[in-house]
Design a protein around this motif. Sequence first.
Motif, PDB file in Angstrom:
ATOM      1  N   ILE A  31       0.395  -1.520  -0.140  1.00 57.73           N
ATOM      2  CA  ILE A  31      -0.466   0.183  -0.546  1.00 57.73           C
ATOM      3  C   ILE A  31       0.430   1.182   0.131  1.00 57.73           C
ATOM      4  CG2 ILE A  31      -1.937   1.267   1.561  1.00 57.73           C
ATOM      5  CD1 ILE A  31      -2.267  -1.128   2.255  1.00 57.73           C
ATOM      6  N   PRO A  32       1.401   1.710  -0.807  1.00 61.64           N
ATOM      7  CA  PRO A  32       1.899   3.247  -1.242  1.00 61.64           C
ATOM      8  C   PRO A  32       1.368   4.456   0.095  1.00 61.64           C
ATOM      9  CG  PRO A  32       0.948   2.377  -3.683  1.00 61.64           C
ATOM     10  CD  PRO A  32       0.049   1.459  -2.944  1.00 61.64           C
ATOM     11  N   THR A  33       2.654   4.825   0.281  1.00 66.77           N
ATOM     12  CA  THR A  33       1.839   6.131   1.214  1.00 66.77           C
ATOM     13  C   THR A  33       0.989   6.623   0.728  1.00 66.77           C
ATOM     14  OG1 THR A  33       4.067   5.693   2.252  1.00 66.77           O
ATOM     15  CG2 THR A  33       3.275   7.761   1.968  1.00 66.77           C
ATOM     16  N   THR A 146      -6.493   3.140 -11.367  1.00 69.20           N
ATOM     17  CA  THR A 146      -6.193   2.757  -9.936  1.00 69.20           C
ATOM     18  C   THR A 146      -3.912   1.915  -9.920  1.00 69.20           C
ATOM     19  OG1 THR A 146      -7.499   3.619  -9.150  1.00 69.20           O
ATOM     20  CG2 THR A 146      -6.558   3.254  -7.605  1.00 69.20           C
ATOM     21  N   ILE A 147      -4.812   0.729 -10.409  1.00 71.19           N
ATOM     22  CA  ILE A 147      -4.108  -0.030 -10.202  1.00 71.19           C
ATOM     23  C   ILE A 147      -2.419  -0.372 -11.056  1.00 71.19           C
ATOM     24  CG2 ILE A 147      -2.852  -3.205 -11.339  1.00 71.19           C
ATOM     25  CD1 ILE A 147      -6.379  -3.509 -10.570  1.00 71.19           C
ATOM     26  N   LYS A 148      -2.724   0.483 -12.245  1.00 72.86           N
ATOM     27  CA  LYS A 148      -1.971   1.173 -12.959  1.00 72.86           C
ATOM     28  C   LYS A 148      -0.800   2.417 -11.718  1.00 72.86           C
ATOM     29  CE  LYS A 148      -1.600   0.949 -17.332  1.00 72.86           C
ATOM     30  NZ  LYS A 148      -2.603   1.799 -18.772  1.00 72.86           N
ATOM     31  N   SER A 152       3.476   1.554 -10.853  1.00 67.09           N
ATOM     32  CA  SER A 152       3.906   2.850 -11.054  1.00 67.09           C
ATOM     33  C   SER A 152       4.587   2.922  -9.862  1.00 67.09           C
ATOM     34  CB  SER A 152       3.366   3.690 -11.605  1.00 67.09           C
ATOM     35  OG  SER A 152       4.276   4.705 -12.065  1.00 67.09           O
ATOM     36  N   ILE A 153       4.244   3.600  -8.858  1.00 68.58           N
ATOM     37  CA  ILE A 153       4.964   4.018  -7.388  1.00 68.58           C
ATOM     38  C   ILE A 153       5.512   2.816  -7.042  1.00 68.58           C
ATOM     39  CG2 ILE A 153       4.352   5.094  -5.081  1.00 68.58           C
ATOM     40  CD1 ILE A 153       1.619   5.864  -6.538  1.00 68.58           C
ATOM     41  N   ILE A 154       4.991   1.482  -6.799  1.00 71.77           N
ATOM     42  CA  ILE A 154       5.956   0.887  -6.288  1.00 71.77           C
ATOM     43  C   ILE A 154       7.241   0.656  -6.875  1.00 71.77           C
ATOM     44  CG2 ILE A 154       5.968  -1.424  -6.366  1.00 71.77           C
ATOM     45  CD1 ILE A 154       3.386  -1.511  -5.469  1.00 71.77           C
TER      46      ILE A 154
END
Length: 162
Positions: A31-33, A146-148, A152-154
């Motif tokens: 879960i990204p910040t 949202t998944i993409k 991308s963040i990860i």
Amino acid sequence: MSNFVADQLGFVRRQAVDYVRNINDPASEIIPTGLKNNIKWNLGHMYVIHEKFAFQLTGEETKYPANFNKLFDPGTKPSDWTTVSPTLSQIIDLLNEQIERVESVLSSKLKEEINPHYKSSTGLNFTNVEQLLGFLIYHEAMHFATIKNIKSIIDSQIMSLH
């Protein structure tokens, strides 16, 4: 299914499944910040909402795996989970099976009226099967985006560690 709405729905689902196919289970749970959900939650949520709109509201048989509503209903989040979640692979299998069920069960019923009619939390009124499936195109595409974004963040966080 040879109907634009149904074809588009299948297309969006297959794009999402193909995109996540090579993500490993631990990565799907990051879960990204600043966010409250992860890739796995978005996929499970897509399944649950699809069951509701494609099957429950059309009077067809639903297939909610154990704990899916508790894990993936609107308003839920992984930080509140008290039960083991399914693996990413299990969710992908369910998503593939579900879109096949939509195509086989609903392809000949697109113009059928639903009773009772359904009014969404955003005020949209649905009166037939095709309208419900049309909404699912939007819903699936929104969660796919949202998944993409999460991936991308990860990926950028992983790259910054190297």
